[in-house]
Design an enzyme around this catalytic site. Structure first.
Site, PDB file in Angstrom:
ATOM      1  N   LYS A  51      30.392 -12.603  82.712  1.00 49.34           N
ATOM      2  CA  LYS A  51      31.074 -12.665  83.910  1.00 49.34           C
ATOM      3  C   LYS A  51      30.554 -13.175  85.259  1.00 49.34           C
ATOM      4  O   LYS A  51      31.193 -13.749  85.848  1.00 49.34           O
ATOM      5  CB  LYS A  51      31.480 -11.081  84.329  1.00 49.34           C
ATOM      6  CG  LYS A  51      32.202 -10.209  83.212  1.00 49.34           C
ATOM      7  CD  LYS A  51      33.547 -10.917  82.755  1.00 49.34           C
ATOM      8  CE  LYS A  51      33.888 -11.178  81.421  1.00 49.34           C
ATOM      9  NZ  LYS A  51      33.001 -10.914  80.022  1.00 49.34           N
ATOM     10  N   GLY A 181      38.467 -16.586  69.947  1.00 50.56           N
ATOM     11  CA  GLY A 181      38.664 -15.417  70.707  1.00 50.56           C
ATOM     12  C   GLY A 181      37.780 -15.065  71.777  1.00 50.56           C
ATOM     13  O   GLY A 181      37.796 -16.184  72.734  1.00 50.56           O
ATOM     14  N   GLU A 202      39.903 -23.414  66.321  1.00 49.64           N
ATOM     15  CA  GLU A 202      40.280 -21.931  65.778  1.00 49.64           C
ATOM     16  C   GLU A 202      41.019 -22.257  64.430  1.00 49.64           C
ATOM     17  O   GLU A 202      41.754 -23.160  64.159  1.00 49.64           O
ATOM     18  CB  GLU A 202      41.261 -21.482  66.922  1.00 49.64           C
ATOM     19  CG  GLU A 202      42.034 -20.356  66.361  1.00 49.64           C
ATOM     20  CD  GLU A 202      41.284 -19.287  65.903  1.00 49.64           C
ATOM     21  OE1 GLU A 202      40.450 -18.571  66.631  1.00 49.64           O
ATOM     22  OE2 GLU A 202      41.562 -18.406  64.927  1.00 49.64           O
ATOM     23  N   HIS A 442      52.449  -3.510  99.348  1.00 51.37           N
ATOM     24  CA  HIS A 442      52.900  -5.205  99.507  1.00 51.37           C
ATOM     25  C   HIS A 442      52.352  -5.850 100.608  1.00 51.37           C
ATOM     26  O   HIS A 442      51.962  -5.260 101.535  1.00 51.37           O
ATOM     27  CB  HIS A 442      54.600  -5.178 100.052  1.00 51.37           C
ATOM     28  CG  HIS A 442      54.961  -6.651 100.277  1.00 51.37           C
ATOM     29  ND1 HIS A 442      55.506  -7.386  99.063  1.00 51.37           N
ATOM     30  CD2 HIS A 442      55.136  -7.179 101.320  1.00 51.37           C
ATOM     31  CE1 HIS A 442      55.720  -8.388  99.597  1.00 51.37           C
ATOM     32  NE2 HIS A 442      55.655  -8.633 100.923  1.00 51.37           N
TER      33      HIS A 442
HETATM   34  P1  NAI Z   1      37.070 -12.286  67.890  1.00 54.37           P
HETATM   35  O1  NAI Z   1      37.046 -11.653  66.658  1.00 54.37           O
HETATM   36  O2  NAI Z   1      37.374 -12.018  69.035  1.00 54.37           O
HETATM   37  O3  NAI Z   1      37.297 -13.847  67.568  1.00 54.37           O
HETATM   38  C1  NAI Z   1      36.959 -14.814  66.625  1.00 54.37           C
HETATM   39  C2  NAI Z   1      38.149 -15.813  66.216  1.00 54.37           C
HETATM   40  O4  NAI Z   1      37.436 -16.726  65.575  1.00 54.37           O
HETATM   41  C3  NAI Z   1      39.409 -15.445  65.891  1.00 54.37           C
HETATM   42  O5  NAI Z   1      40.273 -15.978  66.553  1.00 54.37           O
HETATM   43  C4  NAI Z   1      39.250 -15.877  64.432  1.00 54.37           C
HETATM   44  O6  NAI Z   1      40.414 -16.308  63.873  1.00 54.37           O
HETATM   45  C5  NAI Z   1      38.487 -17.151  64.573  1.00 54.37           C
HETATM   46  N1  NAI Z   1      37.742 -17.417  63.230  1.00 54.37           N
HETATM   47  C6  NAI Z   1      37.053 -16.552  62.430  1.00 54.37           C
HETATM   48  N2  NAI Z   1      36.361 -17.416  61.558  1.00 54.37           N
HETATM   49  C7  NAI Z   1      36.709 -18.798  62.027  1.00 54.37           C
HETATM   50  C8  NAI Z   1      36.047 -20.027  61.220  1.00 54.37           C
HETATM   51  N3  NAI Z   1      35.444 -20.074  60.050  1.00 54.37           N
HETATM   52  N4  NAI Z   1      36.558 -21.065  62.192  1.00 54.37           N
HETATM   53  C9  NAI Z   1      37.259 -21.074  63.149  1.00 54.37           C
HETATM   54  N5  NAI Z   1      37.940 -19.955  63.779  1.00 54.37           N
HETATM   55  C10 NAI Z   1      37.384 -18.721  62.858  1.00 54.37           C
HETATM   56  O7  NAI Z   1      35.251 -12.663  68.006  1.00 54.37           O
HETATM   57  P2  NAI Z   1      34.400 -13.078  69.263  1.00 54.37           P
HETATM   58  O8  NAI Z   1      35.156 -13.882  70.160  1.00 54.37           O
HETATM   59  O9  NAI Z   1      33.296 -13.841  68.422  1.00 54.37           O
HETATM   60  O10 NAI Z   1      34.158 -11.793  70.014  1.00 54.37           O
HETATM   61  C11 NAI Z   1      33.234 -10.513  68.971  1.00 54.37           C
HETATM   62  C12 NAI Z   1      33.790  -9.280  69.493  1.00 54.37           C
HETATM   63  O11 NAI Z   1      33.206  -9.007  70.878  1.00 54.37           O
HETATM   64  C13 NAI Z   1      35.040  -9.150  69.190  1.00 54.37           C
HETATM   65  O12 NAI Z   1      35.405  -7.908  69.036  1.00 54.37           O
HETATM   66  C14 NAI Z   1      35.426  -9.156  70.883  1.00 54.37           C
HETATM   67  O13 NAI Z   1      36.656  -8.108  71.120  1.00 54.37           O
HETATM   68  C15 NAI Z   1      34.202  -8.695  71.763  1.00 54.37           C
HETATM   69  N6  NAI Z   1      34.320  -9.242  72.941  1.00 54.37           N
HETATM   70  C16 NAI Z   1      35.018  -8.931  74.003  1.00 54.37           C
HETATM   71  C17 NAI Z   1      34.905  -9.517  75.170  1.00 54.37           C
HETATM   72  C18 NAI Z   1      35.899  -9.155  75.994  1.00 54.37           C
HETATM   73  O14 NAI Z   1      36.536  -7.673  76.066  1.00 54.37           O
HETATM   74  N7  NAI Z   1      36.274  -9.768  76.987  1.00 54.37           N
HETATM   75  C19 NAI Z   1      34.137 -10.564  75.272  1.00 54.37           C
HETATM   76  C20 NAI Z   1      33.447 -10.948  74.202  1.00 54.37           C
HETATM   77  C21 NAI Z   1      33.363 -10.424  73.261  1.00 54.37           C
END
Ligand code: NAI
Length: 464
Positions: A51, A181, A202, A442
């Protein structure tokens, strides 16, 4: 052997919150943490530093791109990446030392080292010297680690995880981000705003696949207009690291091609960090896939051993871990009806921000559950326009039977804050009318929610 009422292994938002709350209730508590600082992934190498960088990079991006529009001529802007990183580190330090101070105040025994279960009720901590601790209740809260894929092995330089992508020492000229993601889009945005040519790869047919489809498409369009290349339905088949970068072999709609970049960020999810903590109880603790199986009281198959946060079922989110901690703390102290719970919001901190809670239209359709939709655009909100923000919308989903809110999605300025109102209303089983009949100041962005709610309640106001 040192004795406590409670031992917590892992000091992220799950573990440290549990220790704080248990200590408030008078339990003697040991908190074991491998890192030199408290706060876990979230504070040290996740939510907070990302952030900080999102804020700095957005300031740079806005001055560069919107300044003139506001009548501000800011010429010759440049980046001092060291200073930006130092600010990020300072924000992290303030928070982690703050938690340290709270632990001291509540007399939680913080022990730095790696904790291992050795038998029910007993944990050893390996640091400079080995310590053995015992407690009738032990809580595992060791979080998760980035997933590594064999064709893209992390080397910390050319192929990196989210931790390393928070500390690049120079802006990579070309950055590929595998995974669209939260991590991929947030860190992709940071480096794109700072000058990288970013390509998001993706595998599925849209970014943030778990979010509302309209919002995901609109966010994709917006990020592309900011200069990020987004390739969906795209698989990485292999990688070749050489002295000046990485060559990726890609396949998109059965067409094979190569992409040359300087660095690759792999952000394809996280896996529970169970390797070391389960210790000699490895075989006795029942797993649910890669996660630890727990009952409704978050107790594992070994009595007296509990697990929370990313280690157990549910989304891997800091606020979910914190909620688990508060619920477990209530259970452990015998409170019969823990006052916590409710729907979990999710946020992606891009620009515009994307936030949602409850079900999406797609999920409701799959369940065959009837719903009605109301939508209001930020382009019709005075405050948003004054801020120069016209992208995005608020979408509310309600049950036509009893009018209860089933879900909401907000794509737009301040979505991460605005979603809290819907979360509160949903937590108390409320309806769109509860929002519609509440006065909103507002001019504020929150009026978009009220407008969508008025529409849902059959009383559209600023809509033709
Ligand atoms: P994620 O699970 O949110 O997203 C991973 C993405 O990678 C998905 O869209 C998936 O379809 C794609 N993917 C999977 N394998 C792939 C491949 N081989 N090639 C291309 N695309 C592929 O995981 P992310 O972004 O790594 O986050 C990890 C965790 O941390 C999640 O649970 C997330 O919710 C959490 N997190 C939350 C945040 C927030 O609340 N703002 C910020 C960062 C992480």
């Amino acid at each position: 052997m040192e004795s406590f009422d409670l031992i917590v292994v892992g000091a992220g938002p799950g573990g440290y919150v549990l220790a704080l709350d248990a200590a408030r209730k008078g339990l003697s508590c040991a908190l074991i943490e491998e890192r030199p600082t408290l706060g876990g992934t979230c504070l040290n190498v996740g939510c907070i530093p990302s952030k900080a960088l999102l804020e700095s990079s957005q300031l740079f991006h806005r001055l560069q791109n919107d300044g003139t529009h506001h009548g501000i001529e800011a010429t010759e802007l440049s980046i001092n990446l060291d200073a930006m990183m130092a600010r990020k580190d300072e924000v992290v330090k303030r928070l982690t030392t703050g938690i340290d101070a709270l632990m001291k105040k509540r007399q939680v025994e913080v022990i730095h080292g790696t904790g291992h279960l050795v038998e029910p009720g007993v944990v050893t901590v390996q640091s400079q010297q080995k310590r053995t601790l015992q407690a009738p209740k032990i809580v595992l809260a060791t979080g998760s680690l980035p997933v590594e894929i064999p064709i893209l092995p992390f080397d910390g330089k050319r192929i990196v995880d989210s931790t390393q992508a928070l500390s690049f020492t120079k802006v990579p000229k070309r950055l590929a981000v595998v995974g669209g993601g939260a991590v991929g889009l947030e860190l992709g945005s940071v480096w794109s705003r700072l000058g990288s040519q970013v390509t998001i790869l993706e595998a599925l047919d849209r970014i943030v696949p778990s979010a509302d489809e309209d919002a995901s498409k609109a966010l994709s369009k917006s990020l592309q207009s900011q200069g990020i290349t987004i390739r969906t339905g795209c698989r990485v088949l292999g990688s070749q690291v050489h002295s000046r970068g990485v060559k990726l072999a890609l396949e998109e709609q059965e067409k094979k091609e190569e992409l040359a970049v300087d660095c690759v960020l792999v952000a394809v999810g996280r896996i529970p960090n169970t390797a070391s903590v389960l210790g000699t109880l490895d075989q006795q603790i029942t797993m649910d896939g890669k996660k630890i199986a727990v009952n409704a009281s978050m107790e594992t198959s070994v009595p007296g051993i509990y697990a929370i946060g990313d280690l157990i079922h549910g989304p891997m989110l800091a606020h979910k871990a914190e909620e688990d901690a508060l619920i477990l703390s209530a259970h452990l102290s015998g409170e019969t009806t823990p006052p916590w719970g409710g729907p979990l919001p999710a946020v992606v901190y891009t620009h515009p921000e994307l936030a949602w809670v409850g079900s999406t239209e797609h999920e409701l359709q799959k369940q065959g559950r009837p719903f009605k939709v109301a939508k209001f655009p930020f382009a019709a909100n005075g405050r948003a326009l004054a801020q120069g923000e016209h992208e995005g919308f608020v979408k509310l989903l309600s049950s036509p039977e009893d009018e209860r809110l089933l879900g909401a999605c907000i794509l737009g300025p301040g979505a991460s804050e605005l979603i809290a109102e819907v979360v509160s209303v949903m937590a108390f089983g409320g309806c769109a009318e509860d929002i519609a009949f509440t006065v909103h100041a507002h001019p504020t962005l929150s009026e978009t929610l009220r407008e969508a709610a008025l529409e849902q309640a059959g009383r559209p106001l600023h809509r033709g």
